[in-house]
Scaffold this active site. Structure first.
Site, PDB file in Angstrom:
ATOM      1  N   ASP A 105       0.860  -1.172   0.000  1.00  0.00           N
ATOM      2  CA  ASP A 105       0.000   0.000   0.000  1.00  0.00           C
ATOM      3  C   ASP A 105       0.900   1.226   0.000  1.00  0.00           C
ATOM      4  O   ASP A 105       1.868   1.293   0.762  1.00  0.00           O
ATOM      5  CB  ASP A 105      -0.879  -0.019   1.261  1.00  0.00           C
ATOM      6  CG  ASP A 105      -2.288   0.453   0.982  1.00  0.00           C
ATOM      7  OD1 ASP A 105      -2.436   1.580   0.489  1.00  0.00           O
ATOM      8  OD2 ASP A 105      -3.230  -0.315   1.269  1.00  0.00           O
ATOM      9  N   ASP A 210      -3.094   4.656  -2.456  1.00  0.00           N
ATOM     10  CA  ASP A 210      -4.180   5.259  -1.684  1.00  0.00           C
ATOM     11  C   ASP A 210      -4.578   6.630  -2.246  1.00  0.00           C
ATOM     12  O   ASP A 210      -3.713   7.498  -2.437  1.00  0.00           O
ATOM     13  CB  ASP A 210      -3.689   5.416  -0.232  1.00  0.00           C
ATOM     14  CG  ASP A 210      -4.802   5.675   0.747  1.00  0.00           C
ATOM     15  OD1 ASP A 210      -5.660   4.798   0.915  1.00  0.00           O
ATOM     16  OD2 ASP A 210      -4.805   6.766   1.357  1.00  0.00           O
ATOM     17  N   GLU A 269      -6.217   3.876  -6.155  1.00  0.00           N
ATOM     18  CA  GLU A 269      -7.529   4.050  -5.520  1.00  0.00           C
ATOM     19  C   GLU A 269      -8.019   5.456  -5.828  1.00  0.00           C
ATOM     20  O   GLU A 269      -7.330   6.425  -5.540  1.00  0.00           O
ATOM     21  CB  GLU A 269      -7.434   3.846  -4.000  1.00  0.00           C
ATOM     22  CG  GLU A 269      -8.804   3.802  -3.357  1.00  0.00           C
ATOM     23  CD  GLU A 269      -8.855   4.345  -1.939  1.00  0.00           C
ATOM     24  OE1 GLU A 269      -9.787   4.001  -1.205  1.00  0.00           O
ATOM     25  OE2 GLU A 269      -7.969   5.144  -1.555  1.00  0.00           O
ATOM     26  N   HIS A 342     -11.185  -2.986   3.095  1.00  0.00           N
ATOM     27  CA  HIS A 342     -11.195  -2.627   4.519  1.00  0.00           C
ATOM     28  C   HIS A 342     -12.023  -1.380   4.815  1.00  0.00           C
ATOM     29  O   HIS A 342     -12.141  -0.990   5.972  1.00  0.00           O
ATOM     30  CB  HIS A 342      -9.746  -2.413   4.985  1.00  0.00           C
ATOM     31  CG  HIS A 342      -9.108  -1.259   4.277  1.00  0.00           C
ATOM     32  ND1 HIS A 342      -8.792  -1.307   2.931  1.00  0.00           N
ATOM     33  CD2 HIS A 342      -8.760  -0.026   4.691  1.00  0.00           C
ATOM     34  CE1 HIS A 342      -8.279  -0.146   2.561  1.00  0.00           C
ATOM     35  NE2 HIS A 342      -8.245   0.646   3.610  1.00  0.00           N
ATOM     36  N   ASP A 343     -12.579  -0.738   3.783  1.00  0.00           N
ATOM     37  CA  ASP A 343     -13.393   0.469   3.979  1.00  0.00           C
ATOM     38  C   ASP A 343     -14.885   0.220   3.757  1.00  0.00           C
ATOM     39  O   ASP A 343     -15.694   1.127   3.946  1.00  0.00           O
ATOM     40  CB  ASP A 343     -12.969   1.569   2.986  1.00  0.00           C
ATOM     41  CG  ASP A 343     -11.554   2.072   3.213  1.00  0.00           C
ATOM     42  OD1 ASP A 343     -11.083   2.021   4.364  1.00  0.00           O
ATOM     43  OD2 ASP A 343     -10.929   2.519   2.230  1.00  0.00           O
TER      44      ASP A 343
HETATM   45  O1  TEU Z   1      -9.758   5.517   1.536  1.00  0.00           O
HETATM   46  C1  TEU Z   1     -10.238   6.586   0.825  1.00  0.00           C
HETATM   47  C2  TEU Z   1     -11.694   6.784   0.652  1.00  0.00           C
HETATM   48  O2  TEU Z   1     -12.058   7.578  -0.181  1.00  0.00           O
HETATM   49  C3  TEU Z   1     -12.780   6.120   1.394  1.00  0.00           C
HETATM   50  O3  TEU Z   1     -12.997   4.826   1.033  1.00  0.00           O
HETATM   51  C4  TEU Z   1     -12.639   6.326   2.868  1.00  0.00           C
HETATM   52  O4  TEU Z   1     -12.143   5.197   3.478  1.00  0.00           O
HETATM   53  C5  TEU Z   1     -13.927   6.638   3.553  1.00  0.00           C
HETATM   54  O5  TEU Z   1     -14.695   5.501   3.611  1.00  0.00           O
HETATM   55  C6  TEU Z   1     -14.677   7.777   3.017  1.00  0.00           C
HETATM   56  O6  TEU Z   1     -15.984   7.747   3.540  1.00  0.00           O
HETATM   57  C7  TEU Z   1      -8.388   5.364   1.706  1.00  0.00           C
HETATM   58  C8  TEU Z   1      -8.106   4.170   2.588  1.00  0.00           C
HETATM   59  O7  TEU Z   1      -8.534   3.015   1.926  1.00  0.00           O
HETATM   60  C9  TEU Z   1      -8.744   4.379   3.906  1.00  0.00           C
HETATM   61  O8  TEU Z   1      -8.643   3.268   4.750  1.00  0.00           O
HETATM   62  C10 TEU Z   1      -8.093   5.584   4.544  1.00  0.00           C
HETATM   63  O9  TEU Z   1      -8.751   5.899   5.736  1.00  0.00           O
HETATM   64  C11 TEU Z   1      -8.117   6.798   3.625  1.00  0.00           C
HETATM   65  O10 TEU Z   1      -7.780   6.507   2.286  1.00  0.00           O
HETATM   66  C12 TEU Z   1      -7.103   7.805   4.107  1.00  0.00           C
HETATM   67  O11 TEU Z   1      -5.820   7.283   3.912  1.00  0.00           O
END
Ligand code: TEU
Length: 578
Positions: A105, A210, A269, A342-343
């Site tokens: 990552d 990310d 992402e 994970h989100d």
């Molecule tokens: O996530 C970015 C993102 O846009 C979203 O999915 C976020 O997790 C959130 O749900 C918005 O509502 C990335 C990572 O995957 C996430 O885990 C981090 O918290 C974020 O970036 C910041 O680094």
């Protein structure tokens, strides 16, 4: 087709399946309740037997863990929570030893506020001052002067925090502990590239990047349009696919990726990316990234109040969205395919039915539909077991900064606490972060200690050990899907055609490649559905399904799909009917 497109036709990642490990929740080797690198190394057989090609490792770098490692304080080391560089090298060697690759990552939109770069930049005289977005208060000296613009952060509240040390505000699109790097600054960019080269030389095989479409901001940082009822504005027009994002990614490609031709997998992402933008990012001729994570299909169930105000999914919306991405990246570019990470909440709870009657059937149907699309599928740990959302009882059960901040802000704004909790239960990121369920023991085989977040009580029945011994489990279905991608060129290369776009119950499409056509059917309901099959499919062979004993469609025009049934039929041109 241009020469460069066809030269990428054979790119190894087109037929690959990626498995995401969230280290904190995967396997704990030392009993401290937090997963670690040795834990992952000890469980690699699980991935190898599943048949995946790539392991994507969520962040393991030193971090204060304000956002579980997405707040990095040192890009070239391992957090002691997870092990050390020697443990990392052991994991990498073990991954390679099983013929798999490892993708790290890369979090370079922001650092931790504890990163030495940021600490140095707090001094207005420091050469690192320009590495972050420092701005004076809008209305004059002091915090009372107000934030430089009206942007809100992704994690509630303003995107600016005042720092007494230098008398200025810094920008953070995420939490105040995640200051945004200033990609206008060449010295900063080249420090990032050097760090990336260091990991590639160590042997890693690529990066999941990310929020990499947020790295370029309009340096004027103008106010954004006001969002709904809150005081904050929407800054996204100034930073989603911002003015220089393609320049930056092309420079990164020249400086880093180009040194390892044909070896790497890069996936950006990209929240808010459009299919038109994605085509630019993933056009091989432009040399930026191999594929992107888009968010359209995981936003279709967001209501008027945003992600924590969910509404039911309409299947026709899902089909229209994914089909548009399939078509948009058919001739140029490439799709990633994912339901979970994970989100996101667990997909079987979100678009399927996690009750005892339909959990396995709906999880395997969802997997079948996704994996038969054109693109590179990503499996998130536990998805291959049909793991479900957690039964969070109260706000005290949540750990995630996004959920905790949202809860505090919503309650302060006078929202009904039960309603807020309902939103968090359905959509909170902690649903994906409960420990991996290896077996039925009290720590689910994840830990012998006290897990940092409780294991889902359903682990007594939903776990890897039980799944391995049941040929009809979600796990074995994923194995078959992954094996099918590796053996059937139509899955990798076939053209995509959506069928039944107006049907609210059945997801249907074909994939065609050099005389082979696959028909994919998925029943998105808990009831039986009668379908009229065109004659050419009446005697086609079924190559995959989730309802044991279902025969190839009966000769005749109609077939019945059982609740949550998935079926994949295959026919070849000129094949004689049996
Ligand atoms: O996530 C970015 C993102 O846009 C979203 O999915 C976020 O997790 C959130 O749900 C918005 O509502 C990335 C990572 O995957 C996430 O885990 C981090 O918290 C974020 O970036 C910041 O680094």
């Amino acid at each position: 087709m241009t020469g460069s497109v066809s030269s990428e036709d054979g790119a190894w990642w087109r037929s690959a399946v990626v498995y995401q490990v969230y280290p904190r929740s995967f396997a704990d080797s030392d009993g401290d309740g937090i997963g670690d690198l040795d834990g992952i190394t000890g469980r690699l057989d699980h991935l190898a037997e599943l048949g995946v090609d790539v392991l994507w490792l969520s962040p393991v770098y030193p971090s204060p863990q304000a956002d579980n490692g997405y707040d990095i304080s040192d890009y070239q080391d391992i957090d002691p929570l997870f092990g050390d560089l020697a443990a990392f090298d052991r994991l990498l060697a073990a991954v390679h030893g099983r013929g798999m690759r490892l993708v790290m990552d890369l979090v370079v939109n922001h650092t931790s506020d504890r990163h030495p770069w940021f600490q140095e930049s707090r001094d207005p005289a420091s050469p690192k001052r320009s590495w972050y977005w420092w701005r004076p208060p809008r209305g004059g000296a002091g915090a009372g002067g107000g934030a430089p613009n009206n942007w809100g952060s992704f994690f509630s509240g303003p995107a600016w925090t005042y720092d007494e040390a230098g008398g200025a505000y810094y920008l953070h699109l995420f939490s105040s502990r995640q200051p945004d790097l200033n990609w206008e600054e060449p010295a900063m960019r080249h420090a990032v590239y050097a760090m990336m080269r260091w990991w590639l030389e160590r042997g890693v095989d690529g990066f999941r990047m990310d929020v990499v479409n947020l790295i370029s901001k309009d340096p004027a940082l103008p106010d954004g349009p006001l969002r709904g009822d809150g005081p904050q504005g929407d800054g996204s027009p100034s930073y989603v696919c911002g003015p220089r994002v393609h320049d930056h990614l092309q420079e990164m490609h020249r400086e880093v990726f180009a040194h390892h031709p044909g070896r790497l997998l890069t996936v950006g992402e990209m929240p808010g990316v459009t299919v038109e933008q994605a085509r630019l990012f993933t056009d091989p001729a432009r040399a930026e990234v191999d594929m992107v994570f888009q968010f359209e299909h995981v936003s279709l169930d967001h209501g008027p109040g945003g992600k924590f105000d969910p509404r039911p999914l309409r299947l026709t919306d899902l089909k229209a969205s994914l089909a548009r991405w399939q078509e948009g990246l058919a001739a140029t570019g490439w799709n990633s395919l994912y339901w979970s990470n994970h989100d996101q909440p667990r997909i079987v709870s979100r678009f399927g039915d996690d009750g005892p009657l339909h959990r396995v059937r709906s999880a395997t149907m969802l997997a079948t539909v996704l994996h038969l699309h054109r693109g590179t599928p990503f499996v998130y740990q536990g998805e291959e077991l049909g793991m479900a959302n957690a039964p969070f009882a109260s706000i005290g059960d949540f750990r995630d900064i996004e959920s905790l901040n949202h809860h505090a802000q919503a309650l302060a704004a006078g929202e009904d606490p039960e309603r807020v909790l309902r939103g968090l239960r359905a959509m909170g990121r902690d649903n994906a972060r409960t420990p991996m369920q290896w077996d039925a023991s009290p720590g689910a085989g994840f830990t012998t200690g006290i897990p940092w977040i409780p294991v889902n009580p359903d682990h007594t029945t939903v776990n890897a050990a039980a799944a391995r011994s049941d040929p009809h489990s979600v796990y074995h279905h994923y194995r078959r899907l992954i094996a099918l991608r590796h053996s059937e060129p139509a899955v990798v290369h076939g053209d995509f055609t959506l069928l039944l776009p107006q049907d609210e119950r059945v997801y249907a499409f074909t994939r065609s490649h050099r005389g082979t056509t696959l028909l994919v059917l998925g029943n998105f309901t808990g009831g039986s559905v009668r379908l009229d099959l065109p004659p050419q499919w009446w005697q086609a062979g079924r190559i995959l399904g989730n309802v044991p004993g279902t025969d190839p469609a009966e000769p005749g025009s109609a077939t019945v799909l059982a609740p949550w049934e998935a079926r994949v039929l295959r026919r070849t041109e000129g094949a004689t009917a049996r």
